[in-house]
Scaffold this active site. Structure first.
Site, PDB file in Angstrom:
ATOM      1  N   LEU A 296     -16.830  43.543  24.444  1.00 25.64           N
ATOM      2  CA  LEU A 296     -16.793  44.115  23.018  1.00 25.64           C
ATOM      3  C   LEU A 296     -15.381  44.515  22.660  1.00 25.64           C
ATOM      4  O   LEU A 296     -14.991  44.388  21.736  1.00 25.64           O
ATOM      5  CB  LEU A 296     -17.892  45.741  23.051  1.00 25.64           C
ATOM      6  CG  LEU A 296     -17.520  46.543  22.030  1.00 25.64           C
ATOM      7  CD1 LEU A 296     -17.960  45.594  20.874  1.00 25.64           C
ATOM      8  CD2 LEU A 296     -18.403  47.808  22.333  1.00 25.64           C
ATOM      9  N   HIS A 297     -14.822  45.116  23.780  1.00 25.65           N
ATOM     10  CA  HIS A 297     -13.313  45.606  23.453  1.00 25.65           C
ATOM     11  C   HIS A 297     -12.673  44.160  22.928  1.00 25.65           C
ATOM     12  O   HIS A 297     -11.703  44.476  22.159  1.00 25.65           O
ATOM     13  CB  HIS A 297     -12.658  46.015  24.568  1.00 25.65           C
ATOM     14  CG  HIS A 297     -11.252  46.760  24.630  1.00 25.65           C
ATOM     15  ND1 HIS A 297     -10.055  45.956  24.916  1.00 25.65           N
ATOM     16  CD2 HIS A 297     -10.835  47.832  24.031  1.00 25.65           C
ATOM     17  CE1 HIS A 297      -9.106  46.696  24.746  1.00 25.65           C
ATOM     18  NE2 HIS A 297      -9.435  48.015  24.043  1.00 25.65           N
ATOM     19  N   ARG A 298     -12.621  43.177  23.756  1.00 23.60           N
ATOM     20  CA  ARG A 298     -11.872  42.084  23.243  1.00 23.60           C
ATOM     21  C   ARG A 298     -12.115  41.551  22.046  1.00 23.60           C
ATOM     22  O   ARG A 298     -11.293  41.075  21.193  1.00 23.60           O
ATOM     23  CB  ARG A 298     -12.270  40.915  24.302  1.00 23.60           C
ATOM     24  CG  ARG A 298     -11.356  40.989  25.633  1.00 23.60           C
ATOM     25  CD  ARG A 298     -11.525  39.755  26.419  1.00 23.60           C
ATOM     26  NE  ARG A 298     -12.920  39.373  26.831  1.00 23.60           N
ATOM     27  CZ  ARG A 298     -13.488  39.790  28.001  1.00 23.60           C
ATOM     28  NH1 ARG A 298     -12.606  40.672  28.690  1.00 23.60           N
ATOM     29  NH2 ARG A 298     -14.663  39.413  28.128  1.00 23.60           N
TER      30      ARG A 298
ATOM     31  N   TYR B 221     -19.066  45.779  28.118  1.00 25.42           N
ATOM     32  CA  TYR B 221     -17.964  46.865  27.151  1.00 25.42           C
ATOM     33  C   TYR B 221     -16.528  45.840  27.301  1.00 25.42           C
ATOM     34  O   TYR B 221     -15.858  46.100  26.197  1.00 25.42           O
ATOM     35  CB  TYR B 221     -17.774  47.996  28.072  1.00 25.42           C
ATOM     36  CG  TYR B 221     -17.000  48.879  27.261  1.00 25.42           C
ATOM     37  CD1 TYR B 221     -17.648  49.721  26.147  1.00 25.42           C
ATOM     38  CD2 TYR B 221     -15.655  49.329  27.388  1.00 25.42           C
ATOM     39  CE1 TYR B 221     -17.088  50.438  25.401  1.00 25.42           C
ATOM     40  CE2 TYR B 221     -15.110  50.035  26.708  1.00 25.42           C
ATOM     41  CZ  TYR B 221     -15.878  50.767  25.659  1.00 25.42           C
ATOM     42  OH  TYR B 221     -15.030  51.791  24.717  1.00 25.42           O
TER      43      TYR B 221
END
Length: 142
Positions: A28-30, A25
């Protein structure tokens, strides 16, 4: 959001599933921030209510072009060995739509007091009387 990608965590004796999900996660956020994407949604189809856990399945939702550009960015480098990633697939016609939202607990009484002071023009003592220390809300969500 007419397409999706399923990402399943493989079992690993060295890492707990929640650690792998946290790393996935975070990556993914980065990637979404670096690409400037705000048209990709995330859900956790295998979440458990008791005890609260996100599970080992992450699903990305979006247009096919958006998902393709995300997957072409190489954001899974370093973690791909721990994952089973599907191809971009169209959402089946027979599924029902579900709206998923983020829920945040009002868990910091001091922040709530500062907000009350700003919004209602009251002093610190009045805010402390209005919002006691035990006013923190806890959630039993994953």
């Amino acid at each position: 959001m007419d397409h999706y990608i399923d990402i399943h965590l493989r079992t690993d004796p060295e890492f707990a599933s929640h650690q792998l999900m946290q790393a996935l996660y975070a990556k993914l956020h980065r990637a979404l921030v670096q690409l400037g994407r705000d048209d990709i949604g995330v859900s956790f189809p295998a979440f458990k209510e008791a005890p609260p856990a996100l599970g080992t399945h992450l699903r990305l939702h979006g247009r096919a072009s958006s998902l393709d550009s995300l997957m072409d960015s190489g954001w899974l480098v370093g973690i791909r060995d721990h994952l089973q990633v599907s191809i971009v697939q169209p959402v089946p016609a027979a599924v029902r739509h579900r709206r998923v939202g983020r829920v945040q607990a009002k868990s910091n009484p001091e922040r709530l007091r500062r907000r009350a002071m700003r919004r209602h023009g009251i002093d610190a003592e009045a805010a402390r009387q209005r919002i006691p220390d035990d006013a923190a809300e806890t959630l039993r969500l994953p």
